[in-house]
Scaffold this motif. Structure first.
Motif, PDB file in Angstrom:
ATOM      1  N   GLN A  70       0.827  -1.209   0.000  1.00 54.55           N
ATOM      2  CA  GLN A  70       0.000   0.000   0.000  1.00 54.55           C
ATOM      3  C   GLN A  70       0.862   1.261   0.000  1.00 54.55           C
ATOM      4  N   LYS A  71       1.978   1.237   0.716  1.00 55.13           N
ATOM      5  CA  LYS A  71       2.864   2.400   0.702  1.00 55.13           C
ATOM      6  C   LYS A  71       3.414   2.647  -0.693  1.00 55.13           C
ATOM      7  N   ARG A  72       3.747   1.575  -1.396  1.00 49.12           N
ATOM      8  CA  ARG A  72       4.239   1.739  -2.761  1.00 49.12           C
ATOM      9  C   ARG A  72       3.149   2.287  -3.667  1.00 49.12           C
ATOM     10  N   ILE A  75       2.456   5.983  -4.193  1.00 49.61           N
ATOM     11  CA  ILE A  75       3.258   6.698  -5.177  1.00 49.61           C
ATOM     12  C   ILE A  75       2.926   6.249  -6.589  1.00 49.61           C
ATOM     13  N   VAL A  76       2.946   4.931  -6.832  1.00 45.92           N
ATOM     14  CA  VAL A  76       2.825   4.425  -8.203  1.00 45.92           C
ATOM     15  C   VAL A  76       1.381   4.230  -8.641  1.00 45.92           C
ATOM     16  N   LYS A 299       9.090   5.205 -15.068  1.00 45.02           N
ATOM     17  CA  LYS A 299       9.535   6.583 -14.951  1.00 45.02           C
ATOM     18  C   LYS A 299       8.914   7.221 -13.710  1.00 45.02           C
ATOM     19  N   ARG A 300       9.438   8.359 -13.363  1.00 44.78           N
ATOM     20  CA  ARG A 300       8.835   9.124 -12.275  1.00 44.78           C
ATOM     21  C   ARG A 300       7.482   9.658 -12.727  1.00 44.78           C
ATOM     22  N   GLY A 301       6.593   9.801 -11.766  1.00 43.96           N
ATOM     23  CA  GLY A 301       5.273  10.317 -12.088  1.00 43.96           C
ATOM     24  C   GLY A 301       5.332  11.784 -12.484  1.00 43.96           C
ATOM     25  N   ALA A 537       7.877   9.037   2.649  1.00 42.30           N
ATOM     26  CA  ALA A 537       8.139   9.713   3.921  1.00 42.30           C
ATOM     27  C   ALA A 537       7.358  11.015   4.017  1.00 42.30           C
ATOM     28  N   ALA A 538       7.271  11.749   2.908  1.00 41.78           N
ATOM     29  CA  ALA A 538       6.505  13.000   2.923  1.00 41.78           C
ATOM     30  C   ALA A 538       5.015  12.727   3.093  1.00 41.78           C
ATOM     31  N   ALA A 539       4.499  11.666   2.441  1.00 42.68           N
ATOM     32  CA  ALA A 539       3.070  11.357   2.524  1.00 42.68           C
ATOM     33  C   ALA A 539       2.667  10.919   3.926  1.00 42.68           C
ATOM     34  N   PHE A 540       3.567  10.219   4.644  1.00 44.03           N
ATOM     35  CA  PHE A 540       3.238   9.704   5.976  1.00 44.03           C
ATOM     36  C   PHE A 540       3.813  10.562   7.093  1.00 44.03           C
ATOM     37  N   ARG A 541       4.276  11.772   6.729  1.00 44.05           N
ATOM     38  CA  ARG A 541       4.813  12.711   7.711  1.00 44.05           C
ATOM     39  C   ARG A 541       5.936  12.078   8.531  1.00 44.05           C
ATOM     40  N   GLU A 542       6.808  11.351   7.855  1.00 39.73           N
ATOM     41  CA  GLU A 542       7.929  10.704   8.509  1.00 39.73           C
ATOM     42  C   GLU A 542       9.232  11.351   8.044  1.00 39.73           C
ATOM     43  N   GLU A 543      10.247  11.285   8.895  1.00 40.35           N
ATOM     44  CA  GLU A 543      11.547  11.816   8.519  1.00 40.35           C
ATOM     45  C   GLU A 543      12.271  10.800   7.642  1.00 40.35           C
TER      46      GLU A 543
END
Length: 648
Positions: A70-72, A75-76, A299-301, A537-543
């Motif tokens: 789910q974390k992947r 993004i994708v 590729k990157r989104g 990390a940005a989506a889950f407010r993690e460092e």
């Protein structure tokens, strides 16, 4: 109306051209169906936290794999949906909520919904509590005394997907268990028949079962007890050795959580059609086909904007609007015209006195003004007036298709009976006839309404059941004349036989066995992986911790030196002692510029015409070639002529 750059198109069209997800068409829906029996909750040492004495279990590892997937997908595949269903547990829903019905001993931990961070964090908190307390999962999801019939499990899956998944989505169930016999004892035959019936219902609803069987030395998984005869596994998944020894196929055998994640990464991206368009064989003779990409570059989104909404990030939708400067209102899209900037800006917009005003139904462009076009006309420029589809132009011999013609990835097309009845029969007849006569087709294609047409070779491929190759056509984009150039290397040195034999010796030591091969799907692009970890990390407010990232493509240097270190050193010594390895070939560049802007081709031309003495600043040329720049002009001319003679 004021005109804009005619190369610009509407916002919707720009997104369609740039966003690769437009090709995919359908969303992906995954329902994790996880076993909660006693065997799945047996504790063992967690290899990741072994030093801290943390305990793990197959159930915890399965839930951890679901979280990682789910974390992947945040993004994708942010528009995809995921759910988690547990079975073989007595856990009941706290209070009746509006939702799908559930069979006994099944519990819906996470309903099917679009990927979102709060839902994922709930599962993460469960995993953290389970790692701190080995009995936590068993207290939250008590295992049932008797195993839940697999037919009831499939029925619950059907109900959950029916109520939560879009009808047009690609629907899949990831079945995770270590129980090789779900129906032991009396009544097993009847329960197996019921499971097979519900499995047929799932298949008719467009749902695919992807099994992940957990096997270990203490509890080996015998797939032939039940699953091999239930149409869950593909018929060609077993090799001859696996059939004779009852081994679990490697593609569905899981012994560690890393392997579970590895197999899920391979299957997490569904097989989506790139397009579904008509194939025009002749005027009034059309069939339907679907296109599939056999090779896709990751590729990157596309770039997207978000704003901080406190506990989560909300996407920002950008929209371009045009305002009528005279009336200060938003004009209709049909009134917006597109034009190219040209002429003198100072005189642009000034009409000649002899130009009559525009008459109704005509567009007149005065002196200094720009021609302008409607959005439909701009689109017609790009598509040459063609509608989306594949247009057959004719046939050629197979021998006329050369290897160097394949400069881009091909697209595989297969018949689509949904739009044009009789497409399968016509497609099959055309395929067999072209294979029999050894012909290829020449077509012009337009896959999207905003793309440009391209000429393609339609290469037939007959069906090969042994190699799992379906019958269809490969559309190979044909290059233009300037797409193919001869190699610039005209001279090269050859390695000696001794060097070649020394290289073969260490290559054979480091080569993978034929039966193993190179697991391409298990080695993700490290640049994309690093990029996605930062976004997660940005989506889950993690460092973000860069040390967490692991590049799976890095070679195992210790193992390589252990197996072939001596052979590599021997090969290196031979290279150093070989004369050809130290030879440098002069590169002749026709457009290599000097520091003062003089081109080498120009100096050579002056030399051949006997006018080298008229060239100014020959010192720059000599300095660029590493020659001495001292002396008079005659000395410089002589030195340049000597260099040109030595480097023809």
């Amino acid at each position: 109306m004021a005109y804009e750059d005619w190369n610009e198109v509407e916002d919707d069209d720009q997104d369609e051209l740039q966003d690769p997800s437009w090709f995919e068409g359908k969303r992906d829906v995954i329902l994790f169906c996880v076993d909660c029996s006693d065997a799945m909750q047996e504790s063992h040492d967690d290899p990741v936290y072994e030093d801290e004495g943390v305990q793990s279990s197959p159930l915890l590892e399965a839930l951890d794999a679901a979280v990682q997937i789910q974390k992947r997908k945040v993004i994708v595949g942010p528009t995809d949906s995921v759910g988690i269903l547990l079975f073989n547990t007595t856990r009941a829903h706290d209070e009746p909520e509006p939702g799908p019905e559930m069979k006994p001993n099944t519990f819906l931990l996470q309903p099917i919904e679009t990927i979102n961070a709060p839902r994922i964090k709930e599962i993460v908190h469960i995993l953290e509590d389970a790692r701190s307390d080995p009995r936590y999962l068993k207290s939250q999801f008590p295992p049932s005394k008797e195993q839940t019939p697999l037919g009831d499990v499939f029925t619950s899956c059907n109900w959950v997907i029916r109520d939560g998944a879009p009808k047009t989505a690609i629907k899949r169930v990831f079945l995770i268990t270590n129980q090789d016999d779900p129906h032991p004892g009396d009544g097993g035959v009847q329960l197996s028949t019921s499971a097979r019936t519900t499995l047929v219902d799932l298949s008719q609803a467009g749902v695919t079962i992807e099994p992940f069987f957990i096997s270990s030395e203490e509890r080996p998984f015998d797939v032939f007890k039940f699953y091999s005869g239930q149409s869950i596994l593909p018929a060609d998944i077993f090799t001859d050795d696996e059939k004779s020894t009852s081994l679990l196929p490697q593609s569905i055998s899981i012994t560690r959580v890393e392997e579970l994640l590895e197999q899920m990464r391979i299957k997490e991206v569904p097989k989506r059609t790139l397009f579904s368009i008509p194939l025009h064989l002749a005027e009034g003779f059309t069939i339907g086909v679907k296109g599939y990409g056999l090779v896709t570059e990751q590729k990157r989104g596309i770039h997207r904007l978000f704003y901080d909404a406190g506990d989560h990030l909300e996407p920002v939708s950008a929209k371009t609007t045009y305002i009528d400067e005279e009336w200060q209102v938003l004009p209709a899209k049909s009134e917006i015209l597109y034009g190219a900037m040209s002429g003198d800006p100072a005189t642009r917009g000034n009409e000649d006195e002899g130009v009559e005003p525009d008459e109704p139904g005509t567009r007149m462009v005065g002196h200094g003004e720009c021609p302008f076009y409607t959005a439909d006309e701009v689109r017609a420029f790009r598509t040459l007036g063609l509608e989306t589809g594949i247009y057959l132009l004719g046939f050629k011999d197979h021998s006329e298709l050369l290897f160097e013609d394949n400069v881009k990835h091909s697209t595989f097309i297969y018949p689509d009976e949904g739009v044009y009845s009789g497409s399968n029969c016509t497609f099959s007849a055309l395929l067999k006839s072209m294979v029999k006569k050894s012909k290829i087709g020449l077509v012009i294609t337009l896959f999207r309404r905003n793309s440009t047409p391209s000429f393609c070779a339609m290469l037939p491929q007959s069906e090969n059941i042994d190699e799992s190759e379906p019958g269809g056509f490969h559309l190979i984009p044909l290059p233009f004349a300037d797409d193919i150039r001869s190699a610039p290397v005209e001279e090269a040195t050859r390695a000696s036989n001794q060097l070649v034999e020394a290289a073969e010796s260490w290559i054979s030591k480091l080569s993978l066995k034929k039966d193993i091969g190179y697991p391409v799907d298990s080695n993700p692009n490290p640049v994309l992986s690093y990029h996605n970890l930062q976004l997660e990390a940005a989506a889950f407010r993690e460092e973000f911790d860069p040390d967490v990232f692991e590049d799976l493509t890095l070679p195992n240097y210790k193992a390589m030196h252990k197996r072939a270190g001596t052979l590599l050193q021997t090969w290196r010594d031979l290279i150093d002692s070989d004369e050809s390895s130290n030879m440098i070939l002069a590169a002749v560049g026709s457009k290599r510029k000097m520091e003062n802007g003089i081109e080498e081709i120009e100096i050579r031309s002056r030399y051949e015409s006997g006018q080298l003495s008229k060239v100014r600043n020959l010192q720059a040329f000599l300095r660029h070639k590493g020659e001495s720049v001292s002396g008079k002009k005659s000395d410089l001319v002589e030195r340049v002529a000597k260099w040109l003679d030595e480097h023809p």
